[in-house]
Every structure is written in structure tokens, then in C-alpha cells.
Design an enzyme around this catalytic site. Structure first.
Site, mmCIF file in Angstrom:
data_model
loop_
_atom_site.group_PDB
_atom_site.id
_atom_site.type_symbol
_atom_site.label_atom_id
_atom_site.label_comp_id
_atom_site.label_asym_id
_atom_site.label_seq_id
_atom_site.Cartn_x
_atom_site.Cartn_y
_atom_site.Cartn_z
ATOM 1 C CE1 TYR A 57 23.856 -64.920 -43.472
ATOM 2 C CE2 TYR A 57 22.531 -62.647 -43.655
ATOM 3 C CZ TYR A 57 23.551 -64.100 -42.940
ATOM 4 O OH TYR A 57 23.624 -63.986 -41.234
ATOM 5 C CD GLN A 92 19.568 -55.926 -31.013
ATOM 6 O OE1 GLN A 92 19.861 -56.997 -30.943
ATOM 7 N NE2 GLN A 92 18.497 -55.401 -31.201
ATOM 8 C CG HIS A 110 24.035 -57.715 -35.187
ATOM 9 N ND1 HIS A 110 23.048 -57.786 -34.654
ATOM 10 C CD2 HIS A 110 24.884 -57.020 -33.875
ATOM 11 C CE1 HIS A 110 23.028 -57.959 -33.021
ATOM 12 N NE2 HIS A 110 24.448 -57.090 -32.511
ATOM 13 N N GLY A 177 11.341 -53.252 -30.821
ATOM 14 C CA GLY A 177 11.241 -53.972 -31.373
ATOM 15 C C GLY A 177 11.990 -54.948 -31.264
ATOM 16 C CG ASN A 204 9.685 -55.753 -28.275
ATOM 17 O OD1 ASN A 204 10.115 -55.442 -29.305
ATOM 18 N ND2 ASN A 204 8.996 -56.907 -27.939
ATOM 19 C CD GLU A 206 5.021 -60.930 -27.603
ATOM 20 O OE1 GLU A 206 4.111 -61.560 -27.394
ATOM 21 O OE2 GLU A 206 6.046 -61.732 -28.180
HETATM 22 C C1 BV8 Z 1 29.922 -60.244 -29.466
HETATM 23 C C2 BV8 Z 1 23.603 -60.377 -38.516
HETATM 24 C C3 BV8 Z 1 31.740 -60.495 -28.624
HETATM 25 C C4 BV8 Z 1 23.832 -61.511 -38.981
HETATM 26 C C5 BV8 Z 1 23.333 -61.129 -36.054
HETATM 27 C C6 BV8 Z 1 26.210 -66.517 -23.775
HETATM 28 C C7 BV8 Z 1 25.521 -65.866 -22.959
HETATM 29 C C8 BV8 Z 1 25.541 -64.284 -23.723
HETATM 30 C C9 BV8 Z 1 26.279 -63.768 -24.797
HETATM 31 C C10 BV8 Z 1 26.397 -65.162 -25.574
HETATM 32 C C11 BV8 Z 1 26.551 -66.376 -24.953
HETATM 33 N N1 BV8 Z 1 27.803 -66.980 -25.446
HETATM 34 C C12 BV8 Z 1 28.139 -66.403 -27.455
HETATM 35 C C13 BV8 Z 1 27.170 -64.842 -26.918
HETATM 36 C C14 BV8 Z 1 27.802 -63.547 -27.543
HETATM 37 C C15 BV8 Z 1 26.530 -64.138 -28.480
HETATM 38 C C16 BV8 Z 1 24.762 -64.264 -28.220
HETATM 39 O O1 BV8 Z 1 24.365 -62.752 -27.838
HETATM 40 N N2 BV8 Z 1 24.389 -65.046 -28.514
HETATM 41 C C17 BV8 Z 1 22.905 -65.104 -28.012
HETATM 42 C C18 BV8 Z 1 22.822 -66.114 -29.246
HETATM 43 C C19 BV8 Z 1 23.481 -65.756 -26.236
HETATM 44 N N3 BV8 Z 1 26.534 -62.313 -29.258
HETATM 45 C C20 BV8 Z 1 27.241 -62.402 -30.394
HETATM 46 O O2 BV8 Z 1 28.146 -63.351 -30.784
HETATM 47 C C21 BV8 Z 1 28.542 -60.986 -31.008
HETATM 48 N N4 BV8 Z 1 29.145 -61.223 -30.344
HETATM 49 O O3 BV8 Z 1 29.367 -60.866 -28.628
HETATM 50 O O4 BV8 Z 1 31.254 -60.601 -29.778
HETATM 51 C C22 BV8 Z 1 31.701 -59.043 -28.042
HETATM 52 C C23 BV8 Z 1 31.154 -58.712 -27.134
HETATM 53 C C24 BV8 Z 1 30.957 -57.032 -26.511
HETATM 54 C C25 BV8 Z 1 31.295 -56.578 -26.920
HETATM 55 C C26 BV8 Z 1 32.280 -56.920 -27.518
HETATM 56 C C27 BV8 Z 1 32.515 -57.823 -28.572
HETATM 57 C C28 BV8 Z 1 27.390 -60.581 -31.853
HETATM 58 C C29 BV8 Z 1 26.107 -61.041 -32.127
HETATM 59 C C30 BV8 Z 1 25.280 -60.609 -33.902
HETATM 60 C C31 BV8 Z 1 25.142 -61.755 -34.512
HETATM 61 N N5 BV8 Z 1 24.150 -60.613 -35.484
HETATM 62 N N6 BV8 Z 1 22.391 -60.521 -36.911
HETATM 63 C C32 BV8 Z 1 21.684 -61.627 -39.677
HETATM 64 O O5 BV8 Z 1 20.979 -60.652 -39.406
HETATM 65 O O6 BV8 Z 1 21.380 -62.852 -40.175
HETATM 66 S S1 BV8 Z 1 22.016 -61.579 -34.322
HETATM 67 C C33 BV8 Z 1 20.339 -61.597 -35.533
HETATM 68 O O7 BV8 Z 1 20.189 -61.163 -33.970
HETATM 69 C C34 BV8 Z 1 19.966 -59.790 -35.953
HETATM 70 O O8 BV8 Z 1 20.978 -58.786 -35.711
HETATM 71 C C35 BV8 Z 1 19.194 -59.716 -34.352
HETATM 72 O O9 BV8 Z 1 18.349 -57.919 -34.616
HETATM 73 C C36 BV8 Z 1 19.578 -59.784 -33.261
HETATM 74 C C37 BV8 Z 1 18.448 -59.732 -31.896
HETATM 75 O O10 BV8 Z 1 17.122 -60.230 -32.295
HETATM 76 P P1 BV8 Z 1 15.767 -58.968 -32.581
HETATM 77 O O11 BV8 Z 1 16.209 -58.005 -33.516
HETATM 78 O O12 BV8 Z 1 15.558 -58.892 -30.823
HETATM 79 O O13 BV8 Z 1 15.007 -60.274 -33.150
HETATM 80 P P2 BV8 Z 1 14.073 -61.441 -32.201
HETATM 81 O O14 BV8 Z 1 13.306 -62.004 -33.617
HETATM 82 O O15 BV8 Z 1 14.842 -61.583 -31.702
HETATM 83 O O16 BV8 Z 1 13.049 -60.389 -31.533
HETATM 84 C C38 BV8 Z 1 11.693 -59.509 -31.948
HETATM 85 C C39 BV8 Z 1 11.259 -58.144 -31.584
HETATM 86 O O17 BV8 Z 1 10.224 -57.942 -32.064
HETATM 87 C C40 BV8 Z 1 10.232 -59.689 -30.123
HETATM 88 O O18 BV8 Z 1 10.010 -59.066 -28.750
HETATM 89 C C41 BV8 Z 1 9.137 -59.566 -30.483
HETATM 90 O O19 BV8 Z 1 8.145 -59.455 -29.765
HETATM 91 C C42 BV8 Z 1 9.278 -58.177 -31.433
HETATM 92 N N7 BV8 Z 1 7.960 -57.707 -32.367
HETATM 93 C C43 BV8 Z 1 7.243 -58.495 -33.478
HETATM 94 N N8 BV8 Z 1 6.568 -57.601 -34.267
HETATM 95 C C44 BV8 Z 1 6.320 -56.359 -33.354
HETATM 96 C C45 BV8 Z 1 7.859 -56.199 -32.507
HETATM 97 N N9 BV8 Z 1 7.877 -54.851 -32.172
HETATM 98 C C46 BV8 Z 1 7.185 -53.864 -32.622
HETATM 99 N N10 BV8 Z 1 6.002 -53.851 -33.418
HETATM 100 C C47 BV8 Z 1 5.983 -55.456 -34.605
HETATM 101 N N11 BV8 Z 1 5.405 -55.441 -35.424
#
Ligand code: BV8
Length: 237
Positions: A57, A92, A110, A177, A204, A206
Site C-alpha cells: 500500500y 470501488q 472499498h 471501468g 468499459n 471491452e
Molecule cells: C463482502 C480494496 C460481505 C483494496 C478491494 C464467491 C462468489 C461471490 C462473492 C464472493 C465469493 N467469495 C467471496 C466473495 C465476496 C468477495 C468477492 O466478491 N470476491 C471475488 C473475488 C469473487 N467480496 C468481498 O469480500 C467484499 N465484501 O462481500 O462482504 C457483504 C456482502 C454484501 C453486502 C455487505 C457485505 C469486499 C470486496 C472489497 C475488496 N477490496 N479493493 C485495494 O484496492 O487494494 S477489491 C478490488 O477489486 C478493487 O476495489 C477494485 O476496484 C475491485 C474491482 O476490480 P475492478 O475495479 O473491476 O478492476 P479490474 O482490474 O477487475 O477491472 C478493470 C476493468 O477496467 C476491466 O474490465 C478493463 O477492461 C477495464 N479497463 C482497463 N483499462 C481501461 C478500462 N476501461 C476503460 N478505459 C480504460 N483505459
């Protein structure tokens, strides 16, 4: 209901900050390809190896302080200023580029990289320097309890009641995004589709895996598609 009174909720992810030089998570050279998420973005990882997590971080915080908001962040700030209905920007992202571009109504579900939280007294404060295992809490003075004010996997996202209330009454939902892989944020569009009220748009680089859930999609770099879409919206007001 005219365009002016419509209620809008915008969700952003790492993709909106990609062109500002901040890494995304799941793209080909994303953060989760370099770090094991379970080691640096979970409470278990932090208690196992706090030095690694602080290094992770601290490096991102330094990168963020040198980064600048881009045309997509600026377009959303312009939209908020011109929008007369309800407006909420849910991000996020833990970066502050929306605020630095002029956005006001921003909820960081987040958490925020330029803030720290004490694991003992829960004190939250602005934090731009490095943080380490000997860092003392400015409020209670206890060492070894300071952590970045971010929500790790398995932890409760912030502002959920406010976010769900805004989603329940919105007419327009923009997802910008984000790969739609992390819940509960990834579930917002499906909930809106079930409610059948809001027009939903994915902007986005893509198509995300969940792109078929959206009524409309605009694809390309955020610094192009977001300003274009905002201008279209403002012309309709
Ligand atoms: C929770 C902070 C309960 C830290 C982050 C199984 C199934 C379903 C869910 C779960 C499961 N097992 C566990 C879970 C829950 C879990 C979860 O979802 N896990 C996933 C991996 C399956 N979630 C949690 O634990 C959350 N808590 O559920 O608590 C609850 C539920 C409901 C209500 C209340 C309580 C907590 C999740 C938070 C985790 N912390 N970040 C840090 O940043 O270091 S998450 C992390 O991922 C970031 O916050 C990030 O923002 C987030 C999402 O990722 P994206 O932002 O989408 O980024 P990514 O790289 O994935 O995608 C980028 C996109 O941009 C792409 O599509 C790309 O094409 C596009 N892009 C790229 N360049 C460009 C662009 N678009 C436009 N222009 C460009 N130039």
C-alpha cells in the site's frame, strides 16, 4: 420526468484510473498478476505478514500522489455539476482522482488509500506518508495497529445502506471501468435489471463478462467513451 429530474448512480472501477497510470487488477499486467490477493488484500494476509501489506500500500500511495485525474474523471465532475436530479458516484477505487477532478458526491465503498485507520480505536485520518508496523495511532497512541483505510476481501464494504437506497430510486445506472468480478458491487446491475426501473449502461475498454446484463454498452478507453457519453447526456438535458 425530464432529464433534469432523473436520478443517476454511477459505479466506477480501476479502469477509469488506468489512463492516469494507476494499475488495474485483472488486466494482463494487473496488480493481481503480480501479487497474491490473499496475501495483500485480506485481513488474514495482514496479520500473517503486515510488512508485505504495508509495502504494497505504501508503493500504491506514492504512485497515487504522483498521478493526475484524467478526462474521464473530469467528465463525471462536469456531469455532477450540471445534473439537477439526484446524483451519486460510487467508486470501488481507493484512489482520490474523482475528488481531485472536482467530484463532490463520492462514496468509496472499498475505502481510501490516502487515509489510515487504527485497528484498536477505529480512528480514521488522512495519511500520505508511509505506514509500518511501528506506526503509532495519532489518536490512541497504540503502535502496530495502524492499517490502510481500505476494505479487504471478506470485510464489509462501506456505505452499503446509502448505496442500496440510491440504487432503489435511480433511473440511470452507469458502470464505468470495472470487470464486474467483485461483489457486492458486481451484483448492482442484476439487482437493477430485476427491479426493471433504471436504464443501465456499461462503459468499459471491452465487454465485461456481465455485459449482457446491461441495456446499453459503450466500449473504448474511458478518456474517450466517458466524455462522449457525458456530452450526449448533457445535450439531452
Ligand atoms: C463482502 C480494496 C460481505 C483494496 C478491494 C464467491 C462468489 C461471490 C462473492 C464472493 C465469493 N467469495 C467471496 C466473495 C465476496 C468477495 C468477492 O466478491 N470476491 C471475488 C473475488 C469473487 N467480496 C468481498 O469480500 C467484499 N465484501 O462481500 O462482504 C457483504 C456482502 C454484501 C453486502 C455487505 C457485505 C469486499 C470486496 C472489497 C475488496 N477490496 N479493493 C485495494 O484496492 O487494494 S477489491 C478490488 O477489486 C478493487 O476495489 C477494485 O476496484 C475491485 C474491482 O476490480 P475492478 O475495479 O473491476 O478492476 P479490474 O482490474 O477487475 O477491472 C478493470 C476493468 O477496467 C476491466 O474490465 C478493463 O477492461 C477495464 N479497463 C482497463 N483499462 C481501461 C478500462 N476501461 C476503460 N478505459 C480504460 N483505459
Amino acid at each position: 420526468m425530464t432529464g433534469k429530474t432523473r436520478s443517476i448512480v454511477i459505479l466506477t472501477g480501476a479502469g477509469i484510473s488506468a489512463e492516469s497510470g494507476l494499475g488495474t487488477f485483472r488486466d494482463k499486467d494487473g496488480l493481481w498478476t503480480k501479487y497474491d490477493l490473499s496475501e495483500v488484500a485480506t485481513p488474514e494476509g495482514f496479520s500473517r505478514n503486515p510488512v508485505l501489506v504495508h509495502d504494497f500500500y505504501n508503493a500504491r500511495r506514492k504512485n497515487l500522489i504522483e498521478a493526475l485525474p484524467n478526462a474521464a474523471h473530469a467528465a463525471l465532475a462536469r456531469l455532477e455539476q450540471s445534473w439537477e436530479g439526484d446524483f451519486l458516484l460510487v467508486t470501488q477505487n481507493v484512489d482520490d482522482l474523482h475528488e481531485r477532478a472536482g467530484s463532490k458526491r463520492v462514496l468509496h465503498m472499498h475505502g481510501e488509500l490516502r487515509k489510515a485507520r487504527c485497528g484498536m480505536c477505529e480512528h480514521v485520518c488522512a495519511w500520505d506518508g508511509d505506514m509500518g508496523i511501528a506506526t503509532a495511532c495519532p489518536s490512541c497512541g497504540i503502535r502496530q495497529a495502524m492499517r490502510p483505510h481500505v476494505v479487504w476481501f471478506g470485510e464489509m464494504p462501506l456505505y452499503m445502506d446509502e448505496i442500496y437506497a440510491a440504487l432503489d430510486s435511480c433511473d440511470l445506472f452507469l458502470s464505468i471501468g470495472t470487470s464486474g468480478q467483485v461483489y457486492p458491487a458486481a451484483g448492482f446491475v442484476a439487482e437493477l435489471r430485476r427491479a426493471g426501473r433504471a436504464h443501465t449502461v456499461e462503459l468499459n475498454l471491452e465487454r465485461s463478462d456481465g455485459h449482457t446484463l446491461f441495456a446499453e454498452g459503450r466500449y473504448g478507453p474511458a478518456t474517450q467513451v466517458v466524455p462522449d457519453y457525458v456530452e450526449e447526456l448533457l445535450r439531452r438535458l
